[in-house]
Design a protein around this motif. Sequence first.
Motif, PDB file in Angstrom:
ATOM      1  N   TYR A  60     -25.393  21.530  17.042  1.00 30.69           N
ATOM      2  CA  TYR A  60     -26.645  22.291  17.052  1.00 30.69           C
ATOM      3  C   TYR A  60     -27.793  21.597  17.779  1.00 30.69           C
ATOM      4  O   TYR A  60     -28.956  21.936  17.573  1.00 30.69           O
ATOM      5  N   GLY A  61     -27.488  20.622  18.591  1.00 29.65           N
ATOM      6  CA  GLY A  61     -28.514  20.002  19.413  1.00 29.65           C
ATOM      7  C   GLY A  61     -29.591  19.276  18.643  1.00 29.65           C
ATOM      8  O   GLY A  61     -30.722  19.139  19.116  1.00 29.65           O
ATOM      9  N   GLY A  62     -29.242  18.789  17.447  1.00 32.45           N
ATOM     10  CA  GLY A  62     -30.218  18.064  16.640  1.00 32.45           C
ATOM     11  C   GLY A  62     -30.898  18.897  15.580  1.00 32.45           C
ATOM     12  O   GLY A  62     -31.622  18.359  14.739  1.00 32.45           O
ATOM     13  N   ARG A  63     -30.683  20.202  15.580  1.00 37.67           N
ATOM     14  CA  ARG A  63     -31.232  21.065  14.526  1.00 37.67           C
ATOM     15  C   ARG A  63     -30.286  21.056  13.330  1.00 37.67           C
ATOM     16  O   ARG A  63     -29.116  20.707  13.432  1.00 37.67           O
ATOM     17  N   GLY A  64     -30.789  21.487  12.192  1.00 31.76           N
ATOM     18  CA  GLY A  64     -29.959  21.538  10.994  1.00 31.76           C
ATOM     19  C   GLY A  64     -29.597  20.140  10.548  1.00 31.76           C
ATOM     20  O   GLY A  64     -30.462  19.295  10.319  1.00 31.76           O
ATOM     21  N   ALA A  65     -28.308  19.859  10.432  1.00 28.93           N
ATOM     22  CA  ALA A  65     -27.830  18.545  10.000  1.00 28.93           C
ATOM     23  C   ALA A  65     -26.411  18.362  10.509  1.00 28.93           C
ATOM     24  O   ALA A  65     -25.789  19.302  11.005  1.00 28.93           O
ATOM     25  N   HIS A  66     -25.902  17.140  10.390  1.00 32.15           N
ATOM     26  CA  HIS A  66     -24.528  16.847  10.799  1.00 32.15           C
ATOM     27  C   HIS A  66     -23.908  15.893   9.800  1.00 32.15           C
ATOM     28  O   HIS A  66     -24.545  14.922   9.396  1.00 32.15           O
ATOM     29  N   GLY A  67     -22.656  16.166   9.411  1.00 24.06           N
ATOM     30  CA  GLY A  67     -21.974  15.329   8.432  1.00 24.06           C
ATOM     31  C   GLY A  67     -21.380  14.062   8.996  1.00 24.06           C
ATOM     32  O   GLY A  67     -20.911  13.212   8.244  1.00 24.06           O
ATOM     33  N   GLY A  68     -21.368  13.912  10.327  1.00 22.36           N
ATOM     34  CA  GLY A  68     -20.893  12.687  10.956  1.00 22.36           C
ATOM     35  C   GLY A  68     -19.486  12.739  11.491  1.00 22.36           C
ATOM     36  O   GLY A  68     -19.082  11.882  12.267  1.00 22.36           O
ATOM     37  N   GLY A  69     -18.702  13.733  11.102  1.00 23.83           N
ATOM     38  CA  GLY A  69     -17.317  13.822  11.554  1.00 23.83           C
ATOM     39  C   GLY A  69     -17.209  14.521  12.897  1.00 23.83           C
ATOM     40  O   GLY A  69     -17.834  15.564  13.118  1.00 23.83           O
ATOM     41  N   ALA A  70     -16.425  13.942  13.816  1.00 22.86           N
ATOM     42  CA  ALA A  70     -16.176  14.575  15.105  1.00 22.86           C
ATOM     43  C   ALA A  70     -15.088  15.640  14.960  1.00 22.86           C
ATOM     44  O   ALA A  70     -14.409  15.720  13.938  1.00 22.86           O
ATOM     45  N   PHE A  71     -14.917  16.449  16.010  1.00 24.95           N
ATOM     46  CA  PHE A  71     -13.976  17.568  15.971  1.00 24.95           C
ATOM     47  C   PHE A  71     -12.731  17.332  16.820  1.00 24.95           C
ATOM     48  O   PHE A  71     -11.615  17.523  16.362  1.00 24.95           O
ATOM     49  N   SER A  72     -12.908  16.941  18.058  1.00 25.19           N
ATOM     50  CA  SER A  72     -11.827  16.994  19.042  1.00 25.19           C
ATOM     51  C   SER A  72     -10.660  16.082  18.676  1.00 25.19           C
ATOM     52  O   SER A  72     -10.848  14.971  18.178  1.00 25.19           O
ATOM     53  N   GLY A  73      -9.459  16.586  18.942  1.00 26.53           N
ATOM     54  CA  GLY A  73      -8.237  15.837  18.680  1.00 26.53           C
ATOM     55  C   GLY A  73      -7.711  15.967  17.270  1.00 26.53           C
ATOM     56  O   GLY A  73      -6.653  15.429  16.953  1.00 26.53           O
ATOM     57  N   LYS A  74      -8.413  16.705  16.405  1.00 29.42           N
ATOM     58  CA  LYS A  74      -8.009  16.833  15.001  1.00 29.42           C
ATOM     59  C   LYS A  74      -7.470  18.222  14.729  1.00 29.42           C
ATOM     60  O   LYS A  74      -8.119  19.219  15.061  1.00 29.42           O
TER      61      LYS A  74
END
Length: 434
Positions: free
Chosen positions: A277-291
């Motif tokens: 979200y480009g810095g909006r909201g929040a992020h839990g820290g986990g990446a996506f790709s390869g999973k």
Amino acid sequence: MGFLFTSESVSEGHPDKVSDQISDAILDEFLRRDPEAKVACETLCTTGLVVVAGEVRSNAYVDVQGTARRVINRIGYTKSEYQFDGNSCGVLSAIHEQSADINQGVVREAEEAQGAGDQGIMFGYACNETREYMPATLILSHVILKELAVIRREGEVMTYLRPDAKSQVTIEYDERTHRPLRVHTIVVSTQHDEFIAAGGGVDEKQAERQMQERIREDVRTILIPRVKARLERAHDKLAELIGDDYILHVNPTGKFVIGGPHGDTGLTGRKIIGDTYGGRGAHGGGAFSGKDSSKVDRSAAYAARHIAKNMAAAGIADEVLVELSYAIGIAEPISVYVECGAGRNPKLAGMTDGEIARRIARLFDLRPAAIVRKFGLKNPIFEATASYGHFGNRPFTRREKVWENGREVEREIEFFGWERLDAVDAIRREFALE
């Protein structure tokens, strides 16, 4: 004057994005042959070298080297002068089997009892300032780089372009309504050929300055007008935010010839803010790709986005943040949190965010197996997500080759299914907004 907010994006040729795309392409190849494959694939790319490492549990065979080379060539690293090209770079594979300790918590006899592949927190966000229910700053950052890639592949103007690029957009917002008013600043950094060389009375610094001035003028007179035209063709009101009074910075440090994995080592999962979200909201820290989708870092983040987007579209609030949390091996989420930000619907003024969250938790099945089934996350759909963001894309279907019963067949597969607005009516009924 209102307040300023900024988001950035990176191109498909950025070294970290090269790594993301290779990781997701390998994941897709496993899923194409074995929908039950468990994959955690990380990629490092640097000068002349790609290293793929991770854990896999599958009976399928995947040509890791061939897949990596295909992705690198598609992106545009096809010349030896880049010091990184798909036909000649080394590709090393260090993939081993997934831990049995993890597998026993994820794979169960009853599919619905499938546990989360790890503990963690995942966030979903949506706001109604764009038709994608995404921040305008991030959408514009992505569009600038998408159009730059189109120009590079056409090869008719700006013929000096190379694959690596970054963009950044700052927008001025109204202090009271939080609505976007205008584009304040655009930053574009793009890798390029050394198309003006020193010599004949031109020293190195002059040559560099002339290249910078040419690229800046081309961005101002070619790229940005094409971005506006692209948005106008799509009847997107974001085009109206780009006036003639924005500040423009192009390759601010000077020339950008050395780039891509030769200029900066790339790693999977280092662009998680641009991915979301480009810095909006929040992020839990986990990446996506390869999973694969048993990893709730990915699947639950998609589910949280689906909930937030449908809540915003249903009129719950102008912006919505959803948090989910899981414990490894446990199917049900540990918690569901909802925060209704700006512009809460007056009909819900007496309802707490806690009560809204309890209703949302009842409305959506958030067990990993249910999320996977709803969005078709055992299909080979992930390479498409690995550049220009996982959210804000329109869902689409495409025929893809997959293996079934030992033979290759074509099936219609949906991409970006978590972007569907298919829960709006149910949310409106639940909150009596019809």
